[in-house]
Design a protein around this motif. Structure first.
Motif, PDB file in Angstrom:
ATOM      1  N   LEU A  99       0.824  -1.202   0.000  1.00 28.50           N
ATOM      2  CA  LEU A  99       0.000   0.000   0.000  1.00 28.50           C
ATOM      3  C   LEU A  99       0.860   1.254   0.000  1.00 28.50           C
ATOM      4  O   LEU A  99       0.529   2.253  -0.648  1.00 28.50           O
ATOM      5  N   GLU A 100       1.978   1.226   0.692  1.00 27.85           N
ATOM      6  CA  GLU A 100       2.882   2.382   0.687  1.00 27.85           C
ATOM      7  C   GLU A 100       3.468   2.617  -0.709  1.00 27.85           C
ATOM      8  O   GLU A 100       3.708   3.762  -1.103  1.00 27.85           O
ATOM      9  N   ALA A 101       3.688   1.555  -1.482  1.00 25.50           N
ATOM     10  CA  ALA A 101       4.164   1.716  -2.864  1.00 25.50           C
ATOM     11  C   ALA A 101       3.109   2.445  -3.703  1.00 25.50           C
ATOM     12  O   ALA A 101       3.449   3.270  -4.556  1.00 25.50           O
ATOM     13  N   ILE A 102       1.838   2.177  -3.447  1.00 24.82           N
ATOM     14  CA  ILE A 102       0.758   2.872  -4.150  1.00 24.82           C
ATOM     15  C   ILE A 102       0.748   4.342  -3.733  1.00 24.82           C
ATOM     16  O   ILE A 102       0.567   5.236  -4.559  1.00 24.82           O
ATOM     17  N   ARG A 103       0.993   4.604  -2.460  1.00 24.41           N
ATOM     18  CA  ARG A 103       1.083   6.000  -1.994  1.00 24.41           C
ATOM     19  C   ARG A 103       2.249   6.711  -2.700  1.00 24.41           C
ATOM     20  O   ARG A 103       2.116   7.837  -3.161  1.00 24.41           O
ATOM     21  N   GLN A 104       3.393   6.040  -2.800  1.00 23.61           N
ATOM     22  CA  GLN A 104       4.564   6.631  -3.463  1.00 23.61           C
ATOM     23  C   GLN A 104       4.290   6.914  -4.940  1.00 23.61           C
ATOM     24  O   GLN A 104       4.862   7.824  -5.525  1.00 23.61           O
ATOM     25  N   ASP A 105       3.383   6.132  -5.549  1.00 18.72           N
ATOM     26  CA  ASP A 105       2.993   6.341  -6.938  1.00 18.72           C
ATOM     27  C   ASP A 105       2.000   7.496  -7.084  1.00 18.72           C
ATOM     28  O   ASP A 105       1.600   7.835  -8.182  1.00 18.72           O
ATOM     29  N   GLY A 106       1.571   8.075  -5.955  1.00 24.10           N
ATOM     30  CA  GLY A 106       0.671   9.226  -5.991  1.00 24.10           C
ATOM     31  C   GLY A 106      -0.797   8.865  -6.022  1.00 24.10           C
ATOM     32  O   GLY A 106      -1.642   9.710  -6.315  1.00 24.10           O
ATOM     33  N   ALA A 108      -2.838   7.782  -3.456  1.00 26.36           N
ATOM     34  CA  ALA A 108      -3.326   7.634  -2.088  1.00 26.36           C
ATOM     35  C   ALA A 108      -3.418   9.007  -1.457  1.00 26.36           C
ATOM     36  O   ALA A 108      -2.889   9.985  -1.984  1.00 26.36           O
ATOM     37  N   GLY A 109      -4.092   9.067  -0.355  1.00 26.94           N
ATOM     38  CA  GLY A 109      -4.209  10.329   0.365  1.00 26.94           C
ATOM     39  C   GLY A 109      -4.900  10.089   1.691  1.00 26.94           C
ATOM     40  O   GLY A 109      -5.034   8.954   2.140  1.00 26.94           O
ATOM     41  N   THR A 110      -5.338  11.175   2.292  1.00 27.47           N
ATOM     42  CA  THR A 110      -6.076  11.087   3.546  1.00 27.47           C
ATOM     43  C   THR A 110      -7.526  11.487   3.274  1.00 27.47           C
ATOM     44  O   THR A 110      -7.839  12.050   2.230  1.00 27.47           O
ATOM     45  N   LEU A 111      -8.402  11.203   4.222  1.00 26.99           N
ATOM     46  CA  LEU A 111      -9.799  11.592   4.043  1.00 26.99           C
ATOM     47  C   LEU A 111      -9.941  13.100   3.912  1.00 26.99           C
ATOM     48  O   LEU A 111     -10.864  13.579   3.267  1.00 26.99           O
ATOM     49  N   LYS A 112      -9.010  13.855   4.471  1.00 21.51           N
ATOM     50  CA  LYS A 112      -9.065  15.318   4.348  1.00 21.51           C
ATOM     51  C   LYS A 112      -8.854  15.784   2.910  1.00 21.51           C
ATOM     52  O   LYS A 112      -9.410  16.787   2.493  1.00 21.51           O
ATOM     53  N   ASP A 113      -8.022  15.063   2.135  1.00 25.24           N
ATOM     54  CA  ASP A 113      -7.782  15.490   0.751  1.00 25.24           C
ATOM     55  C   ASP A 113      -8.530  14.633  -0.278  1.00 25.24           C
ATOM     56  O   ASP A 113      -8.299  14.749  -1.474  1.00 25.24           O
ATOM     57  N   LEU A 114      -9.465  13.817   0.186  1.00 21.15           N
ATOM     58  CA  LEU A 114     -10.236  12.954  -0.705  1.00 21.15           C
ATOM     59  C   LEU A 114     -10.932  13.765  -1.797  1.00 21.15           C
ATOM     60  O   LEU A 114     -10.902  13.413  -2.974  1.00 21.15           O
ATOM     61  N   GLY A 115     -11.533  14.886  -1.419  1.00 24.75           N
ATOM     62  CA  GLY A 115     -12.279  15.709  -2.374  1.00 24.75           C
ATOM     63  C   GLY A 115     -11.433  16.342  -3.451  1.00 24.75           C
ATOM     64  O   GLY A 115     -11.912  16.581  -4.562  1.00 24.75           O
ATOM     65  N   THR A 116     -10.189  16.610  -3.177  1.00 18.15           N
ATOM     66  CA  THR A 116      -9.334  17.234  -4.187  1.00 18.15           C
ATOM     67  C   THR A 116      -8.523  16.220  -4.966  1.00 18.15           C
ATOM     68  O   THR A 116      -8.276  16.404  -6.149  1.00 18.15           O
ATOM     69  N   ARG A 117      -8.122  15.131  -4.331  1.00 24.52           N
ATOM     70  CA  ARG A 117      -7.218  14.177  -4.984  1.00 24.52           C
ATOM     71  C   ARG A 117      -7.921  13.063  -5.750  1.00 24.52           C
ATOM     72  O   ARG A 117      -7.532  12.734  -6.843  1.00 24.52           O
ATOM     73  N   LEU A 118      -8.951  12.441  -5.160  1.00 24.56           N
ATOM     74  CA  LEU A 118      -9.559  11.278  -5.799  1.00 24.56           C
ATOM     75  C   LEU A 118     -10.181  11.602  -7.159  1.00 24.56           C
ATOM     76  O   LEU A 118      -9.878  10.918  -8.141  1.00 24.56           O
TER      77      LEU A 118
END
Length: 131
Positions: A99-106, A108-118
């Motif tokens: 899962l951290e490899a997926i985060r490093q690939d950009g 992933a995020g937190t629930l706080k940035d879900l609206g801007t990133r997803l």
């Protein structure tokens, strides 16, 4: 948080994007039906949503599908990244390191940035819908 609240936050994030739609899919009779369908900037797809807590031990695996929520973190997992299940009729599992490899690939995020990133990530997916 539970999966229903996670879905509500995902739907709100997607629908807040300028050209987007998200619909919950309900099919209690067909195994394998995704949880929702989305369209963002001409790109469409399906999301399977799961929500869980981080396990206490770092080497404990986490049950995954295509979009995973763990505590305050979320991960957009491509179908080809979901490992095969080790046991028949059991869901696949991933490690924190995967899962951290997926985060490093950009993706992933937190629930706080879900609206801007997803929604932006969904709009970048490989198969755009053509008119």
């Amino acid at each position: 948080m539970n999966e229903a609240r996670f879905w509500a936050r995902v739907r709100k994030a997607i629908k807040a994007y300028p050209v987007s739609e998200a619909k919950k899919l309900s099919d209690a009779f067909t195994k394998g039906t995704a949880d929702c369908a989305y369209g963002v900037d001409g790109v469409s797809g399906f999301l399977e949503l799961k929500y869980t807590e981080w396990p206490k031990r770092v080497d404990t695996t986490i049950v995954v599908d295509l979009s995973e929520g763990v505590d305050q973190d979320w991960f957009l997992i491509h179908v080809h990244e979901v490992p095969l299940a080790i046991e028949k009729d059991k869901p696949p599992r991933m490690t924190r390191f995967q899962l951290e490899a997926i985060r490093q690939d950009g993706r992933a995020g937190t629930l706080k940035d879900l609206g801007t990133r997803l929604p932006a990530l969904l709009a970048e997916q490989l198969d755009p819908v053509l008119d």
